[in-house]
Design a protein around this motif. Structure first.
Motif, PDB file in Angstrom:
ATOM      1  N   TYR A  10      -8.134  -1.243  -2.872  1.00  0.00           N
ATOM      2  CA  TYR A  10      -8.372  -0.958  -1.455  1.00  0.00           C
ATOM      3  C   TYR A  10      -7.166  -0.914  -0.868  1.00  0.00           C
ATOM      4  O   TYR A  10      -6.583  -2.949  -1.429  1.00  0.00           O
ATOM      5  CB  TYR A  10      -9.945  -1.675  -1.463  1.00  0.00           C
ATOM      6  CG  TYR A  10     -10.149  -1.657   0.334  1.00  0.00           C
ATOM      7  CD1 TYR A  10     -10.744  -0.521   0.411  1.00  0.00           C
ATOM      8  CD2 TYR A  10     -10.028  -2.754   0.886  1.00  0.00           C
ATOM      9  CE1 TYR A  10     -10.939  -0.282   1.803  1.00  0.00           C
ATOM     10  CE2 TYR A  10     -10.210  -2.710   2.034  1.00  0.00           C
ATOM     11  CZ  TYR A  10     -10.766  -1.609   2.857  1.00  0.00           C
ATOM     12  OH  TYR A  10     -11.737  -0.875   4.251  1.00  0.00           O
ATOM     13  N   CYS A  11      -6.413  -1.044   0.323  1.00  0.00           N
ATOM     14  CA  CYS A  11      -5.753  -0.944   0.957  1.00  0.00           C
ATOM     15  C   CYS A  11      -6.675  -1.673   2.486  1.00  0.00           C
ATOM     16  O   CYS A  11      -7.433  -0.514   2.903  1.00  0.00           O
ATOM     17  CB  CYS A  11      -4.975   0.010   1.661  1.00  0.00           C
ATOM     18  SG  CYS A  11      -3.484  -0.409   2.461  1.00  0.00           S
ATOM     19  N   PRO A  12      -6.442  -3.503   3.243  1.00  0.00           N
ATOM     20  CA  PRO A  12      -7.522  -3.494   3.961  1.00  0.00           C
ATOM     21  C   PRO A  12      -6.542  -3.073   5.408  1.00  0.00           C
ATOM     22  O   PRO A  12      -7.471  -2.720   6.557  1.00  0.00           O
ATOM     23  CB  PRO A  12      -7.191  -4.352   4.150  1.00  0.00           C
ATOM     24  CG  PRO A  12      -6.111  -4.605   3.118  1.00  0.00           C
ATOM     25  CD  PRO A  12      -6.035  -3.801   2.237  1.00  0.00           C
ATOM     26  N   VAL A  13      -5.578  -1.943   5.316  1.00  0.00           N
ATOM     27  CA  VAL A  13      -5.075  -1.114   6.644  1.00  0.00           C
ATOM     28  C   VAL A  13      -5.492  -0.153   7.248  1.00  0.00           C
ATOM     29  O   VAL A  13      -5.918   0.887   7.477  1.00  0.00           O
ATOM     30  CB  VAL A  13      -3.130  -1.498   6.098  1.00  0.00           C
ATOM     31  CG1 VAL A  13      -2.891  -0.621   7.908  1.00  0.00           C
ATOM     32  CG2 VAL A  13      -3.218  -3.287   6.375  1.00  0.00           C
ATOM     33  N   CYS A  14      -5.304   0.395   5.121  1.00  0.00           N
ATOM     34  CA  CYS A  14      -5.484   1.872   5.421  1.00  0.00           C
ATOM     35  C   CYS A  14      -6.768   2.268   5.576  1.00  0.00           C
ATOM     36  O   CYS A  14      -7.879   2.954   5.629  1.00  0.00           O
ATOM     37  CB  CYS A  14      -4.911   2.175   4.380  1.00  0.00           C
ATOM     38  SG  CYS A  14      -3.327   2.589   4.323  1.00  0.00           S
ATOM     39  N   LYS A  15      -7.655   1.319   5.158  1.00  0.00           N
ATOM     40  CA  LYS A  15      -9.551   1.232   4.974  1.00  0.00           C
ATOM     41  C   LYS A  15      -9.861   2.179   3.632  1.00  0.00           C
ATOM     42  O   LYS A  15     -10.691   3.106   3.880  1.00  0.00           O
ATOM     43  CB  LYS A  15     -10.038   1.486   6.130  1.00  0.00           C
ATOM     44  CG  LYS A  15     -10.130   0.421   6.899  1.00  0.00           C
ATOM     45  CD  LYS A  15     -10.644   0.355   8.551  1.00  0.00           C
ATOM     46  CE  LYS A  15     -10.404  -0.798   9.494  1.00  0.00           C
ATOM     47  NZ  LYS A  15     -10.935  -0.700  10.545  1.00  0.00           N
ATOM     48  N   GLU A  69       1.496  -3.528  -3.156  1.00  0.00           N
ATOM     49  CA  GLU A  69       1.823  -2.733  -2.173  1.00  0.00           C
ATOM     50  C   GLU A  69       1.823  -1.376  -1.955  1.00  0.00           C
ATOM     51  O   GLU A  69       1.726  -0.161  -2.902  1.00  0.00           O
ATOM     52  CB  GLU A  69       3.956  -3.251  -1.964  1.00  0.00           C
ATOM     53  CG  GLU A  69       4.214  -2.143  -0.889  1.00  0.00           C
ATOM     54  CD  GLU A  69       6.010  -1.714  -0.902  1.00  0.00           C
ATOM     55  OE1 GLU A  69       6.916  -2.505  -1.771  1.00  0.00           O
ATOM     56  OE2 GLU A  69       7.024  -0.974  -0.053  1.00  0.00           O
ATOM     57  N   CYS A  70       1.051  -1.164  -1.006  1.00  0.00           N
ATOM     58  CA  CYS A  70      -0.056   0.186  -0.209  1.00  0.00           C
ATOM     59  C   CYS A  70       1.993   1.488  -0.406  1.00  0.00           C
ATOM     60  O   CYS A  70       2.221   0.721   0.611  1.00  0.00           O
ATOM     61  CB  CYS A  70      -0.420   0.469   1.005  1.00  0.00           C
ATOM     62  SG  CYS A  70      -0.948   2.051   1.288  1.00  0.00           S
ATOM     63  N   PRO A  71       1.024   2.347  -0.766  1.00  0.00           N
ATOM     64  CA  PRO A  71       2.558   3.532  -0.323  1.00  0.00           C
ATOM     65  C   PRO A  71       2.464   4.132   0.950  1.00  0.00           C
ATOM     66  O   PRO A  71       3.337   4.977   1.393  1.00  0.00           O
ATOM     67  CB  PRO A  71       2.530   4.643  -1.415  1.00  0.00           C
ATOM     68  CG  PRO A  71       0.883   4.300  -2.276  1.00  0.00           C
ATOM     69  CD  PRO A  71       0.417   2.591  -2.343  1.00  0.00           C
ATOM     70  N   GLN A  72       1.319   4.325   1.443  1.00  0.00           N
ATOM     71  CA  GLN A  72       1.157   4.853   3.078  1.00  0.00           C
ATOM     72  C   GLN A  72       1.637   4.046   3.935  1.00  0.00           C
ATOM     73  O   GLN A  72       2.129   4.727   4.526  1.00  0.00           O
ATOM     74  CB  GLN A  72      -0.616   4.761   2.919  1.00  0.00           C
ATOM     75  CG  GLN A  72      -1.089   6.823   2.002  1.00  0.00           C
ATOM     76  CD  GLN A  72      -2.370   6.589   2.465  1.00  0.00           C
ATOM     77  OE1 GLN A  72      -2.647   6.569   3.717  1.00  0.00           O
ATOM     78  NE2 GLN A  72      -3.191   6.844   1.183  1.00  0.00           N
ATOM     79  N   CYS A  73       0.989   3.039   4.264  1.00  0.00           N
ATOM     80  CA  CYS A  73       1.643   2.402   5.357  1.00  0.00           C
ATOM     81  C   CYS A  73       3.393   1.070   4.724  1.00  0.00           C
ATOM     82  O   CYS A  73       3.222   0.426   5.814  1.00  0.00           O
ATOM     83  CB  CYS A  73       0.091   1.526   6.065  1.00  0.00           C
ATOM     84  SG  CYS A  73      -0.528   0.328   4.147  1.00  0.00           S
ATOM     85  N   LYS A  74       3.049   0.944   3.835  1.00  0.00           N
ATOM     86  CA  LYS A  74       4.194  -0.212   2.830  1.00  0.00           C
ATOM     87  C   LYS A  74       3.602  -1.446   3.200  1.00  0.00           C
ATOM     88  O   LYS A  74       4.401  -2.796   3.750  1.00  0.00           O
ATOM     89  CB  LYS A  74       5.165   0.363   3.279  1.00  0.00           C
ATOM     90  CG  LYS A  74       5.485   1.666   3.887  1.00  0.00           C
ATOM     91  CD  LYS A  74       6.034   1.871   2.061  1.00  0.00           C
ATOM     92  CE  LYS A  74       6.964   3.583   1.936  1.00  0.00           C
ATOM     93  NZ  LYS A  74       6.724   3.876   1.056  1.00  0.00           N
TER      94      LYS A  74
END
Ligand SMILES: [Zn+2]
Length: 93
Positions: A10-15, A69-74
């Motif tokens: 889970y990425c808390p920024v991209c939700k 590291e999230c690839p979408q929002c970095k």
């Protein structure tokens, strides 16, 4: 201890869940002249006896930490894996 190079989490920024890149977290350098460290050193001064803040028992292991590291929002976020262990964390190839 082994850990995969990529984790879907889970990425808390991209939700949402995305495939994150995994890196070993490197510990930053402790500043010896920081206010808290100076205060601690002051407490340990004196001649023997029981001193507040002095550790009597040492923990056997360290808690291993990784950086995801999230690839979408970095964006990067940290995660602690399991409990205390003497074994070093290594990424699976
Ligand atoms: Zn993200």
């Amino acid at each position: 201890m082994k850990y995969p190079k990529e984790v879907r989490t889970y990425c808390p920024v991209c939700k949402e869940h995305t495939v994150h890149k995994v890196k070993l977290a490197s510990k930053g350098k402790a500043r010896s002249m920081a206010a808290g460290n100076r205060k601690h050193a002051r407490k340990l001064m004196g001649h023997g006896g029981k001193r507040a803040g002095e550790k009597t028992v040492k923990k056997q292991g360290k808690r291993q930490k990784i950086v995801l590291e999230c690839p979408q929002c970095k964006k990067k976020h940290e995660r602690v894996i399991g409990g205390r262990t003497k074994k070093k964390l290594e990424l699976e190839s």
